[in-house]
Design an enzyme around this catalytic site. Structure first.
Site, PDB file in Angstrom:
ATOM      1  N   CYS A   1      -7.492  39.919  60.907  1.00 36.47           N
ATOM      2  CA  CYS A   1      -7.882  39.004  61.984  1.00 36.47           C
ATOM      3  C   CYS A   1      -9.380  39.087  62.267  1.00 36.47           C
ATOM      4  O   CYS A   1      -9.989  38.120  62.686  1.00 36.47           O
ATOM      5  CB  CYS A   1      -7.077  39.282  63.235  1.00 36.47           C
ATOM      6  SG  CYS A   1      -6.963  41.018  63.615  1.00 36.47           S
TER       7      CYS A   1
ATOM      8  N   GLU B   1      -9.048  29.720  60.959  1.00 33.07           N
ATOM      9  CA  GLU B   1      -8.795  31.008  60.338  1.00 33.07           C
ATOM     10  C   GLU B   1      -7.957  30.787  59.078  1.00 33.07           C
ATOM     11  O   GLU B   1      -6.888  30.188  59.147  1.00 33.07           O
ATOM     12  CB  GLU B   1      -8.038  31.907  61.325  1.00 33.07           C
ATOM     13  CG  GLU B   1      -7.851  33.309  60.823  1.00 33.07           C
ATOM     14  CD  GLU B   1      -7.188  34.206  61.857  1.00 33.07           C
ATOM     15  OE1 GLU B   1      -6.246  33.748  62.529  1.00 33.07           O
ATOM     16  OE2 GLU B   1      -7.594  35.369  61.975  1.00 33.07           O
TER      17      GLU B   1
ATOM     18  N   GLU C   1      -3.727  40.215  70.887  1.00 30.38           N
ATOM     19  CA  GLU C   1      -4.784  40.397  69.883  1.00 30.38           C
ATOM     20  C   GLU C   1      -4.553  39.311  68.850  1.00 30.38           C
ATOM     21  O   GLU C   1      -3.601  39.362  68.086  1.00 30.38           O
ATOM     22  CB  GLU C   1      -4.695  41.804  69.295  1.00 30.38           C
ATOM     23  CG  GLU C   1      -6.003  42.281  68.712  1.00 30.38           C
ATOM     24  CD  GLU C   1      -6.125  41.927  67.252  1.00 30.38           C
ATOM     25  OE1 GLU C   1      -6.596  40.805  66.982  1.00 30.38           O
ATOM     26  OE2 GLU C   1      -5.739  42.744  66.410  1.00 30.38           O
TER      27      GLU C   1
ATOM     28  N   LYS D   1       9.275  44.495  67.488  1.00 33.30           N
ATOM     29  CA  LYS D   1       9.725  43.612  66.407  1.00 33.30           C
ATOM     30  C   LYS D   1       8.663  43.541  65.316  1.00 33.30           C
ATOM     31  O   LYS D   1       7.585  42.993  65.510  1.00 33.30           O
ATOM     32  CB  LYS D   1      10.009  42.196  66.906  1.00 33.30           C
ATOM     33  CG  LYS D   1      10.725  41.386  65.819  1.00 33.30           C
ATOM     34  CD  LYS D   1      10.629  39.911  65.975  1.00 33.30           C
ATOM     35  CE  LYS D   1       9.390  39.302  65.402  1.00 33.30           C
ATOM     36  NZ  LYS D   1       9.332  39.232  63.934  1.00 33.30           N
TER      37      LYS D   1
ATOM     38  N   GLY E   1      -1.135  38.677  66.479  1.00 35.44           N
ATOM     39  CA  GLY E   1      -0.740  37.592  65.588  1.00 35.44           C
ATOM     40  C   GLY E   1      -1.636  36.389  65.790  1.00 35.44           C
ATOM     41  O   GLY E   1      -2.786  36.527  66.198  1.00 35.44           O
ATOM     42  N   SER E   2      -1.087  35.219  65.564  1.00 36.53           N
ATOM     43  CA  SER E   2      -1.911  34.015  65.596  1.00 36.53           C
ATOM     44  C   SER E   2      -2.210  33.578  67.024  1.00 36.53           C
ATOM     45  O   SER E   2      -1.455  33.854  67.954  1.00 36.53           O
ATOM     46  CB  SER E   2      -1.205  32.877  64.862  1.00 36.53           C
ATOM     47  OG  SER E   2      -0.101  32.437  65.620  1.00 36.53           O
ATOM     48  N   THR E   3      -3.327  32.871  67.177  1.00 36.68           N
ATOM     49  CA  THR E   3      -3.697  32.348  68.489  1.00 36.68           C
ATOM     50  C   THR E   3      -2.663  31.341  68.978  1.00 36.68           C
ATOM     51  O   THR E   3      -2.346  31.280  70.164  1.00 36.68           O
ATOM     52  CB  THR E   3      -5.107  31.726  68.413  1.00 36.68           C
ATOM     53  OG1 THR E   3      -6.051  32.793  68.258  1.00 36.68           O
ATOM     54  CG2 THR E   3      -5.456  30.954  69.663  1.00 36.68           C
TER      55      THR E   3
ATOM     56  N   GLY F   1       0.094  33.221  70.381  1.00 35.76           N
ATOM     57  CA  GLY F   1      -0.446  33.866  71.581  1.00 35.76           C
ATOM     58  C   GLY F   1      -0.407  32.929  72.786  1.00 35.76           C
ATOM     59  O   GLY F   1      -0.058  33.327  73.900  1.00 35.76           O
TER      60      GLY F   1
END
Lengths: 283, 472
Positions: B286, B383, B252, B178, B230-232, B235
């Site tokens: 990132c 971030e 990641e 995706k 993507g974002s934590t 995640g």
């Protein structure tokens, strides 16, 4: 007249010391036949947190020690364990011959892992030929503080999950087998007399279901080994809690596990990070 | 600053269709969710309408991938390798078209999509093509996992696709990927490339959509492997979702990298490294060097040189070959960068940007730096994912390490000094997956990439990248 034996008090092992549970609780440990063996400490949330603090404090020193030094200490652990062979064989709840064989296997496993301390980087690190004028090297480094739920096998199982975690420089908090925790505390005495710095291994005895979720949710724990968790709901809950700070999770191993099999590298590599360093080439 | 005449890359090379479907089982098909528009962030012009995959569509894609798995994993590695080599070659053949399309959909300067993204994309397929028939030598066994569900971000759309798809296919897995909602177009062109390469149907499936589509991919019971960049925050959700399943996961996630400059560093080189560290790709990186840690004794000199250099950066049309800083990828991201920058000011840091004219249409943010930043400031902790640099200072190497590691993230770090022993001393102590010494933001398919701590787990690239797609 026969002499009355002096019994040992089985306590926790935190930061190199042997405290009782701060909760003052204990639980009765029995033999497979149901005979009373001893009262083990029943660790609390506070004990678990103290253990994490001890493990974190020990991490810079232990991870910063040379691989050779860590290998020497693990080999020393094997030596000390060999010396307690007869005592530990009596704490495993097995027949004499089987128990001795199990202790021997634990000693041999420690020797095996001791040798990996200065070799894992050679097989799990890489020199990377990048398309440019750069030096580029990837090396394994320990993940940090690892919380472990030890499997049912009281000594060989315990050694098989603890040794691979610490040989690479991690520190740990281990929840001993709930029904058979005595060998874990005797093993802690072995660790305490092997020049292993205090806090590298911390041993908790008590209820798995009570302790594991606190460790799984603890924000200063970097990884979680659920090997010894037998309840699927508990394992699920722990893994969900572990997501809070993205702990590396090793999922439960279905019982009966064969701890005599060749362990391979995965128990070490699961608790290693790979660091890649770049530097330009030039004069 | 020199004046340059505009030098726009022609967009004629890209043949945009008005609408795009999902790519399932080798065919473009309708999606059952509400179609959405993807825009050029530099102009806000609509580029195309894209199908949205519902949970049912995702299910179709996963079933196609499952069906294809037996045949694909059963091929000799040398045959899988040749498919990947073919794909790599077609990517090279169509590199300019892909680069222009990437810049149109993402907003990144053509100089970067053309000279960084695309060469790395092709190289990644070449690299893993070569592994496909050599897995038995890598030390992770040769058994693939099955169907890989992969969810990728919008900052390097095609490069992240390559990082995910190439190792997955080399190891014998099939894929449901995706792409990000705001940058689906190069992935859909990749679908066409996989057809040109005659990749067997179902080996790669591409489902476009937003977060819900991604969640359906991750949660699908027939997905054996989840790979996410993507974002934590997302995640964490994914780690919770896959808990208790047998799925293997690699994540990641975010970063807040320290770029550490010592007083003996070559200032001009360090300035280039700092600029590359935080303004490359508009800071949508990132591993961006978003915290500059400068040794107190050279702070003034370094900041003066840095500000001079920022004054020469050209912001504008991403398709102009002279452009250094392109458009922010979306209105949503622009709002986030603005709000975090406002927090920087309100918490007491000093904001500075060079004189910089922003185009009237599109999403833009000038290169920005904050001085007087404390570790407790929001802009030192969170971030930003934009062209915003927070400057902090230190006196001793130990303090630099302490400050650099004072973050829940651990993706990357930079060190600038002429002293070799200090580089290695620092590199050993920085808790980050990639340490760039006297350089920054370098990538290569042979070099493992990934984070410590809350920057995620698993590695992409290199030998280590194979582990993520094999049943170890």
């Amino acid at each position: 007249m026969s002499r009355l034996a002096v019994r040992k008090t089985y306590k926790l092992f935190i930061g190199g010391a042997f405290p009782r549970s701060e909760s003052g609780r204990s639980y009765a440990v029995t033999s497979p036949d149901g005979d009373f063996l001893a009262n083990a400490a029943r660790a609390s949330r506070k004990d678990a947190r103290d253990a994490v603090v001890a493990a974190r404090k020990a991490f810079p020193g232990w991870s910063g020690a040379t691989a050779y030094n860590r290998g020497q200490i693990l080999y020393r652990v094997a030596e000390m364990l060999e010396g307690r062979r007869a005592q530990l064989a009596g704490e495993l709840g097995l027949g004499r011959a089987e128990a001795l064989a199990s202790v021997d296997a634990a000693v041999d496993r420690l020797v095996w892992y001791a040798g990996w301390s200065d070799k894992i980087a050679a097989v799990h690190g890489t020199a990377n030929p990048v398309a440019g004028p750069y030096f580029n090297l990837s090396s394994p480094e320990p993940t940090g503080v690892v919380a472990l739920v030890a499997p049912a096998d009281p000594l060989l199982g315990l050694v098989s999950v603890v040794a691979p975690v610490i040989v690479t420089g991690n520190t740990c908090v281990v929840v001993a087998s709930e029904p058979s925790p005595l060998a874990a505390i005797t093993f802690a005495e072995v660790l305490a007399t092997s020049d292993l710095p205090g806090g590298v291994v911390n041993v908790l005895t008590g209820r798995q279901a009570e302790l594991a979720p606190w460790l799984a949710a603890h924000m200063d724990v970097n990884a979680l080994d659920l090997t010894g968790v037998t309840d699927a709901d508990l394992a699920l809950r722990c893994e969900q809690e572990a997501a809070g700070n993205l702990k590396r999770v090793l999922r439960p191993v279905p019982e009966p596990a064969d701890w005599t099999a060749d362990p391979g590298l995965t128990r070490m590599t699961r608790f290693l990070e790979t660091k890649t360093v770049w530097h330009p080439l030039g004069v | 600053m020199f004046e340059y005449a505009p030098a726009p890359e022609s967009r004629e090379i890209v043949d945009l269709r008005p609408s795009y479907g999902l790519f399932i089982d080798g065919e473009f098909t309708e999606g059952s969710g509400p179609a959405f528009k993807t825009v050029n962030p530099a102009t806000e012009e609509t580029l195309a309408e894209v199908a949205c995959a519902s949970a049912d569509d995702v299910d179709r894609a996963v079933r196609a991938a499952r069906k294809a798995f037996g045949g694909w994993s059963g091929l000799p590695g040398s045959e899988r390798a040749k498919y990947l080599f073919r794909i790599a070659r077609i990517i090279q053949e169509r590199a300019r078209e892909l680069a222009v399309l990437e810049s149109l959909d993402n907003g990144k300067p053509i100089r970067e999509s053309r000279d960084v993204d695309l060469p790395l994309v092709a190289a990644h397929f070449f690299y893993y093509a070569g592994w496909a028939d050599k897995l038995q030598y890598a030390g992770f066994g040769t058994k693939p996992l099955g169907v890989a569900g992969q969810v990728i971000p919008w900052n390097f759309p095609l490069l992240m696709l390559a990082w995910k798809v190439a190792p997955a296919l080399a190891c014998g897995n099939t894929v449901v990927l995706k792409p990000a909602e705001t940058t689906p177009l190069t992935a859909l062109l990749f679908a066409e490339i996989s057809r040109q390469a005659e990749l067997p149907p179902g080996v790669v499936n591409i489902v476009t959509g937003a977060g819900e589509t991604g969640a359906a991919v991750v949660a699908h019971p027939e997905v054996d492997k989840v790979a996410f960049t993507g974002s934590t925050e997302v995640g964490r959700l994914i780690a919770r979702t896959v808990a208790g399943t047998g799925k293997k996961v690699t994540l990641e996630l975010g970063g807040k990298a320290a770029n550490i400059v010592f007083d003996d560093a070559p200032i001009d080189q360090a300035v280039e490294g700092i600029v590359n560290g935080i303004f490359f790709n508009q800071g949508h990186v990132c591993c961006a060097g978003s915290r500059l840690l400068v040794q107190e004794s050279v702070q003034e000199e370094l900041l003066a040189a840095l500000k001079r250099r920022l004054g020469t950066l050209r912001l504008g049309d991403p398709l102009d070959k002279n452009t250094d800083i392109g458009a922010i990828n979306s209105a949503e991201q622009l709002a986030r960068i603005r709000s975090l920058s406002e927090a920087g000011e309100s918490e007491g840091a000093e904001r500075w940007s060079p004189a910089c004219e922003l185009p009237e249409r599109g999403f833009w943010f000038p290169p920005t730096l904050f001085t007087g930043v404390a570790q407790s400031h929001t802009i030192a902790r969170e971030e930003i994912f934009g062209p915003v640099l927070s400057v902090l200072t230190f006196r001793t190497p130990a303090e630099a390490v302490e400050k650099a590691n004072n973050t829940p993230y651990g993706l990357s770090a930079g060190v600038w000094t002429e002293k070799g022993s200090r580089i290695l001393w620092m590199a050993e102590r920085l808790r980050a997956g990639v340490v760039w010494a006297n350089t920054f933001n370098k990538f290569d398919p042979a070099s493992p990439f990934g984070g410590y701590k809350e920057s995620g787990y698993g590695r992409e690239g290199g030998l280590h990248g194979l582990e993520a797609y094999l049943d170890v």
